[in-house]
Design a protein around this motif. Structure first.
Motif, mmCIF file in Angstrom:
data_model
loop_
_atom_site.group_PDB
_atom_site.id
_atom_site.type_symbol
_atom_site.label_atom_id
_atom_site.label_comp_id
_atom_site.label_asym_id
_atom_site.label_seq_id
_atom_site.Cartn_x
_atom_site.Cartn_y
_atom_site.Cartn_z
ATOM 1 N N TYR A 287 -4.114 1.718 -2.807
ATOM 2 C CA TYR A 287 -4.531 1.789 -1.401
ATOM 3 C C TYR A 287 -5.121 0.450 -0.985
ATOM 4 C CZ TYR A 287 -4.120 6.833 -2.112
ATOM 5 O OH TYR A 287 -3.664 8.093 -2.399
ATOM 6 N N CYS A 288 -4.814 0.042 0.251
ATOM 7 C CA CYS A 288 -5.442 -1.146 0.820
ATOM 8 C C CYS A 288 -6.840 -0.770 1.318
ATOM 9 C CB CYS A 288 -4.603 -1.712 1.960
ATOM 10 S SG CYS A 288 -4.410 -0.596 3.372
ATOM 11 N N GLU B 140 0.019 4.077 1.019
ATOM 12 C CA GLU B 140 -0.328 4.934 2.146
ATOM 13 C C GLU B 140 0.296 4.436 3.442
ATOM 14 O OE1 GLU B 140 -2.079 8.212 4.010
ATOM 15 O OE2 GLU B 140 -1.857 7.737 1.883
ATOM 16 N N CYS B 141 0.079 3.130 3.756
ATOM 17 C CA CYS B 141 0.576 2.596 5.027
ATOM 18 C C CYS B 141 1.742 1.646 4.870
ATOM 19 C CB CYS B 141 -0.553 1.897 5.776
ATOM 20 S SG CYS B 141 -1.176 0.420 4.923
ATOM 21 N N THR C 166 -8.087 -0.781 4.292
ATOM 22 C CA THR C 166 -8.090 0.049 5.513
ATOM 23 C C THR C 166 -7.801 1.508 5.183
ATOM 24 O OG1 THR C 166 -7.306 -1.862 6.799
ATOM 25 C CG2 THR C 166 -7.049 0.327 7.797
ATOM 26 N N CYS C 167 -6.815 1.751 4.388
ATOM 27 C CA CYS C 167 -6.463 3.127 4.035
ATOM 28 C C CYS C 167 -7.523 3.746 3.128
ATOM 29 C CB CYS C 167 -5.101 3.166 3.358
ATOM 30 S SG CYS C 167 -3.718 2.729 4.448
ATOM 31 N N ARG D 277 -10.070 5.296 5.254
ATOM 32 C CA ARG D 277 -9.549 6.445 5.997
ATOM 33 C C ARG D 277 -9.261 7.639 5.090
ATOM 34 N NH1 ARG D 277 -5.616 4.041 7.972
ATOM 35 N NH2 ARG D 277 -3.896 4.824 6.678
ATOM 36 N N CYS E 201 0.843 -1.194 0.000
ATOM 37 C CA CYS E 201 0.000 0.000 0.000
ATOM 38 C C CYS E 201 0.882 1.250 0.000
ATOM 39 C CB CYS E 201 -0.920 -0.014 1.222
ATOM 40 S SG CYS E 201 -1.949 1.472 1.397
ATOM 41 N N ASP F 70 1.621 -1.597 4.092
ATOM 42 C CA ASP F 70 1.300 -3.007 4.299
ATOM 43 C C ASP F 70 1.266 -3.746 2.955
ATOM 44 O OD1 ASP F 70 1.156 -2.560 6.978
ATOM 45 O OD2 ASP F 70 -1.044 -2.445 7.058
#
Length: 491
Positions: free
Chosen positions: A30-31, A13-14, A33-34, A37, A11, A16
């Motif tokens: 993006y995953c 963003e994070c 979760t992101c 968010r 990802c 992962d």
């Protein structure tokens, strides 16, 4: 796009790792979760439905459906509600997608194509082109006669999906109202041909400069359609006659100047024979009649001219030309002159004549391989003897027949002698012995079959003499056992 060479995608963003991105936006992945968010709930400005927009977006957001409804293909500029490819500069429709793919060779035919696919259902795992694919799936429907995908067969006859649902279905031709097999709204063959001929005439009329030729070309198309309106290859027949009308357009500035002799002289019998329908049209509309006998005379003249032109750069050209003039002064018909000239040209070319008197064996070799040319060539031999003063004559039946190919004759003689060695000279029959002497000496077998035992002299001083007519031949040592065996058989 985040990609780690060791661990794979991640990802942006994070950081992962994941197997598949939940959202791709502006080149960033993006995953799930992101995505929840970073992308905040919003309202589509077009349809008012809910949509998620990037938290840093500076413009109003539209939903995916509204965006797809307004986007266009980067190549053809058509609407792309469902894209086949997404490029950095925009979407690509399914029709244009092959133009952006790399071409590869078809596994079956080897041709390059950007449309390659496998057919596991047919047991084909290799990538093949659409043409090879259609050979397995498509046939001409036995009802509607259209090349379509086969969905069923009745008594071995292929049916498309529409005709399989109603095998005896017919529909009315939208142009003339006649019954057309199958479902749909297609026109009958006659109406299809009429429209195709009309379009072809309109598109090709610009190549003609004379008004009478333009009108004749249009009338010719209508005339063809009236003759055979449902002919499958009617359009191809029309196109094949366009060169014929182009020549008429270039040579005749008015239809009043059309004359049989001029048409035959300019176009030639070969072109008229190729465009018989065009000549039949001229006969019906302009009264131009060229008989078969006239065309035959012209064709013979064209073939004489072609034979003379072909030998223009040969050393014997002047000799052949003077022979042709001699035949013209003799008032022979065109066909006879054509046979005499073509045979003479063929003989001079085969014998590699240099314009001088040929050797007797050259004439014999030619007649041996062209047995039907004896009568045609006799006139040429007589001309060379009487007009040119050459010491030449046609070989008689008793003359030595020169072998057509010395190399092949030597191989044939070796084969025959090996055959005698295998079976033994004492058991060889008369036919085999005659064949050996004929091959070795150059006499015909028919001539040697008339030999008697008295034609062979007894060996004296190690030699045997064979008498053939007035010829006396001293046989070589290799043929003496064969001749002795034949002499013993003939006693």
């Amino acid at each position: 796009m985040g990609l780690d060479p060791k661990f794979g995608r991640f990802c942006d963003e994070c950081g992962d790792m994941f197997a598949k991105a939940h959202k791709v936006h502006c080149g960033r992945e993006y995953c799930s979760t992101c995505y929840a968010r970073v992308f905040k709930p919003a309202i589509c400005i077009t349809c008012g439905s809910g949509v998620r927009a990037h938290r840093n977006a500076q413009t109003s957001t539209r939903c995916r459906k509204c965006e797809a409804s307004s986007r266009t293909c980067v190549r053809c500029d058509k609407a792309v509600p469902r894209a086949s490819l997404i490029l950095p500069n925009g979407p690509v429709c399914p029709s244009c997608a092959p133009y952006f793919r790399d071409k590869h060779n078809c596994a079956h035919c080897g041709r390059e194509s950007a449309r390659l696919s496998a057919m596991p259902s047919m047991g084909i795992e290799e990538k093949i082109c659409d043409s090879c694919r259609n050979k397995h799936t498509h046939r001409t429907c036995s009802v509607c006669a259209k090349y379509r995908k086969v969905v069923a067969k009745v008594d071995g006859n292929p049916l498309c999906v529409r005709c399989a649902s109603e095998q005896n279905a017919v529909h009315a031709c939208p142009a003339c109202g006649s019954d057309v097999p199958g479902l749909g709204a297609s026109r009958c063959r006659a109406c299809t041909n009429e429209n195709a001929v009309s379009l072809e005439v309109d598109l090709s009329q610009h190549v003609f400069e004379q008004e009478w030729t333009k009108q004749a070309w249009a009338e010719f198309g209508k005339w063809l359609h009236r003759r055979s309106p449902d002919r499958p290859r009617l359009l191809a027949v029309l196109r094949s006659h366009q060169p014929f009308f182009e020549r008429l357009d270039a040579e005749f500035h008015s239809s009043s100047k059309l004359r049989e002799d001029e048409i035959l002289r300019i176009l030639g019998s070969k072109m008229l024979r190729k465009h018989l329908l065009g000549m039949r049209f001229l006969e019906e509309h302009f009264g131009i009649v060229i008989t078969g006998q006239t065309r035959t005379i012209s064709a013979d003249g064209d073939r004489i001219a072609a034979a003379l032109a072909q030998g223009r750069h040969e050393p014997w050209y002047e000799q052949l030309l003077s022979y042709h003039k001699h035949l013209e002064r003799a008032n022979l018909i065109a066909r006879t002159r054509r046979m005499y000239v073509s045979t003479a040209a063929n003989f001079l070319r085969r014998s590699a004549n240099d314009g001088q008197q040929w050797r007797p064996e050259e004439l014999g070799r030619f007649l041996q391989s062209h047995r039907g040319a004896r009568n045609n060539l006799g006139r040429f031999v007589s001309y060379c003897r009487e007009q040119l003063g050459w010491n030449v004559a046609m070989p008689t039946d008793n003359a030595i027949e020169v072998l057509a190919s010395p190399t092949q004759s030597a191989e044939r003689l070796a084969t025959l002698l090996a055959k005698v060695d295998d079976i033994g000279l004492e058991t060889a029959d008369t036919g085999l012995l005659i064949e050996i002497l004929s091959t070795a000496l150059g006499y015909s077998e028919r001539r040697l079959l008339r030999l008697t035992a008295q034609d062979f002299s007894a060996p004296s001083k190690g030699a045997m003499v064979l008498s053939v007519g007035k010829e006396r031949i001293v046989l070589p040592a290799g043929l003496m056992p064969v001749a002795a065996r034949l002499r013993a058989v003939l006693k």
